[in-house]
Design a protein around this motif. Sequence first.
Motif, mmCIF file in Angstrom:
data_model
loop_
_atom_site.group_PDB
_atom_site.id
_atom_site.type_symbol
_atom_site.label_atom_id
_atom_site.label_comp_id
_atom_site.label_asym_id
_atom_site.label_seq_id
_atom_site.Cartn_x
_atom_site.Cartn_y
_atom_site.Cartn_z
ATOM 1 N N TRP A 34 -9.368 -5.711 -2.137
ATOM 2 C CA TRP A 34 -8.428 -6.482 -2.940
ATOM 3 C C TRP A 34 -9.069 -7.789 -3.418
ATOM 4 O O TRP A 34 -9.906 -8.381 -2.723
ATOM 5 N N THR A 89 0.828 -1.214 0.000
ATOM 6 C CA THR A 89 0.000 0.000 0.000
ATOM 7 C C THR A 89 0.860 1.261 0.000
ATOM 8 O O THR A 89 0.474 2.284 0.531
ATOM 9 N N GLU A 111 -11.398 1.690 -4.009
ATOM 10 C CA GLU A 111 -10.936 2.515 -2.901
ATOM 11 C C GLU A 111 -12.097 3.394 -2.468
ATOM 12 O O GLU A 111 -12.671 4.113 -3.284
ATOM 13 N N THR A 143 -14.773 6.213 -4.750
ATOM 14 C CA THR A 143 -14.454 5.552 -5.999
ATOM 15 C C THR A 143 -15.574 4.610 -6.415
ATOM 16 O O THR A 143 -16.077 3.839 -5.618
ATOM 17 N N SER A 201 -13.406 6.394 0.009
ATOM 18 C CA SER A 201 -12.958 7.522 0.823
ATOM 19 C C SER A 201 -14.154 8.157 1.508
ATOM 20 O O SER A 201 -15.281 8.109 1.006
ATOM 21 N N ARG A 241 -9.736 -0.039 1.240
ATOM 22 C CA ARG A 241 -9.282 -0.609 -0.029
ATOM 23 C C ARG A 241 -9.739 -2.063 -0.128
ATOM 24 O O ARG A 241 -9.626 -2.824 0.841
ATOM 25 N N VAL A 282 -6.263 -4.288 -6.837
ATOM 26 C CA VAL A 282 -7.125 -3.433 -6.028
ATOM 27 C C VAL A 282 -8.411 -3.199 -6.813
ATOM 28 O O VAL A 282 -8.391 -2.662 -7.917
ATOM 29 N N LEU A 312 -8.547 5.773 4.101
ATOM 30 C CA LEU A 312 -9.162 5.070 2.975
ATOM 31 C C LEU A 312 -9.506 3.635 3.341
ATOM 32 O O LEU A 312 -8.903 3.048 4.248
#
Length: 842
Positions: A280, A250, A290, A478, A292, A278, A287, A276
């Motif tokens: 996977w 990261t 993401e 995102t 936020s 994330r 990734v 954040l």
Amino acid sequence: QEHLPNDQVGNATPLVQQWRMHRFIGCWRRPRHHPKGSDAKGIRLEVLDVDGHRSWSLLADQEAMGVELRSQVSALVGRPQADVVLETCEGDVVQDEDQVFETWPKLLHEPTLRMRHFKRCRGLSGSADTTALSWDLATGEKMETLYGHAGMVWCIAADWQALRAVTGSQDRCIRLWDLGRSSCICELEGHEGAVLCIALDWHARRALSGSIDGSLRLWDLGKAAHSASQTLSGGPDSVEASPCLQLLQTQGTAILCLATGWPDLPLAIGGLADGLLRVWDLESGQVLAELSGHQDAVQSIVADFGTKRALSGSKDHSVRLWDLERGTCLATMSGHSAMVWCVDADWASNRAISGSADRGLRLWDLKLGGCLDTMYGHEGSIQCVQAGWSSQRALSGGYDRTLKLWDLDRRDCLLTLEGHAGMVWCLNVDWDTWSFLGLSKDSAAVDFGWEAEELPALEELPVPEAVETAGPFCEEATSDVGSLPTGDGLEPPPEEDLRSAAAASEEPPQAREDLWEPEDTEGLRHVLSGSTDGSLKLWDMESLSCTNAFKANATTVWCISGEWDSGQAIIGSADGKLRLWDLHSGCCVSVLRGHEASVQCVAVDWQRGRAISGSFDRCIRLWELRSGACLSRLSGHRDSIRCLDVDWQSNRVLTGSVDCSLKLWDVHSGRCLLTMQPEPSKESPVQCVAVGWLTLQVFSGSADGMLRHWDCVSGTCKRQIKAHEGSVLGVSVDWDWRRLLSCSADRLLKLWDIDSGMCLQTLRGHTGSVTSLVVDWPSRRAISSSLDKTLRLWDLHRAICLKSFEEGGSVMCVGVALQASSAQAPETTMKRPAPPPLGLDV
């Protein structure tokens, strides 16, 4: 039935039915070759397997202890020894320390003992004392202790059916445990920093770990265990592949928490120190998304990849609900007044629970986005929580070194578990076995099935007055979720609600003035000061006068600490010695020698008779006050040590140095756990430091006039403020009301609001550099010392100077002679285990 007396044959079937919920039933009988009443040397135990209709026979020694019998039966039936209980027909348990031959005459005449084996409701907890403890939640009994880690245990995951667990620690290692034998199977190494979070899938023999070094590692536990067994058995040497299957980076951002889609989906979601989340794909390592929204580090997360939802808790005091399919924030739940350390959720009933540094547990309605209730009981920050929603129970652990079992239906604490010597960081509970046990208010175990009461419908629950449904960053999340599986989830809030919430959150931060009123306290009743002429003075702040003065030393007094109840004080001076003084007689009790240069800082644990000091000789020394002996010496700084702060409960100390670095130490082992240093272009000697050990936050003042805010978890500087025009020489923090007071060589004291970074007040009056300060935050009063040869008493609430005291020389340090009740941590009554954990009780 053939071994029971004739008058008990008819009762045999009901006896079996009565204990059918337990796995084994045993009855004692005399051996056939011993006539009734003879001096028997052994006794036969018949162990019956009710479910499989199997039986075993065990000939026990007459002189055997209770623990020896339990060990033999455990090996016979292949079950953990802790689950074997020997008891009389009257229900009296044969204790481990009691010899069975005391009841031998009764055993020769009738079967008066029986053995039962049942599956207990177990829990595991990890602590700053470097150990993990196994608990029986029905009785609150501490069952086993897992030793092996050399640092605090940050995380635990367990598979209770397989009796396997994995732990991650500050020592950068992961350990795989056999819970049945309480032994370590193997150790996994590879992370370059503390392991903060871990997940386990024992069916596939894999584990996933996240670290402060910014990496995720996927481990093959089968390969690691096989390699460890080959090493122990002395097998042929062979070069085997690393048990680490995959490494995900990261870019240096610490991974503080994670949740996986195991065993169904190869997905993982992690919370990062930069705020954040994330997602996977563990097969490809890519990734997928993401998210936020949080304004500070994400401390905890739970996820349900089936319904595409996740719940996170953060240092920004909020809990957020996420839609993983759309990559948006569904709701922001506010209510905690401090950072949220832990969360857990029940996706079926749309309920959640969170624990915070404000000492409260909050129950949430995920559908409405509001708080249902708050529970208090811990005396410090709550670091971890896990709920058994079907049984309406929850277990929490915190800074007060205890675990508490809660009734979520009645909102009260059922049981408090004590046993750890340090703060409790993590826990894991086998809630599936709770249906085998009942738990009453007085914590007594009841041998019948327990059914949870019907939960009220969501529509019947009270709606909170104000609910924040979204945050300012939700619309910017995102949306690239890649190949996330699809499914039904919560509908997002209406767009007008999102816009109104975002608009409301765009208001600039403001300093909190609510409730910051002074309280009556005796925190600054007795004040000590040391000066450049070597004198030591005791001041009474009630009468505003000097009550005692004596020549403590021929050289400058640099630091001081005292306790009023014992009438003692310790000073550090320019000649490299520490002197212990009797404040009533004015005599020097003892001199501690060892430092080779001026002693700049000192902290004392008066209850345990320990002190720790830092010096210009670049060393930290731990002292025993009674004997005057130096217990240990810590070295690692490249230049003089100017300041330190100690947490005696966890045996950690943070030091600041002229080499521009901050170091976190384990006092007992002497290991440096963490080094924090600003960018080379912003380096400046560290002059003072204040640590919030509950939240692992640090404020330091440096020679360039900057105040820096550090995070001990990630080891990074979160922000910095140009606070003064001169060197910052002293700092004190009120972590509850988020206030900070600093003093400087520019002759000023400044009061700051931590959250907004605003300067609330500037205190003027000194005509020379302000060298040190002490603050009694409840009364909103402070004492400052200066090179202008004065002490000043300040009222922070009204921003005025109440009194100025004249000294004979430039005042270099000021300290408070605290009452013992407020100065010391509560004394522990625990016996020291062996091998010893990392601690000061040596």
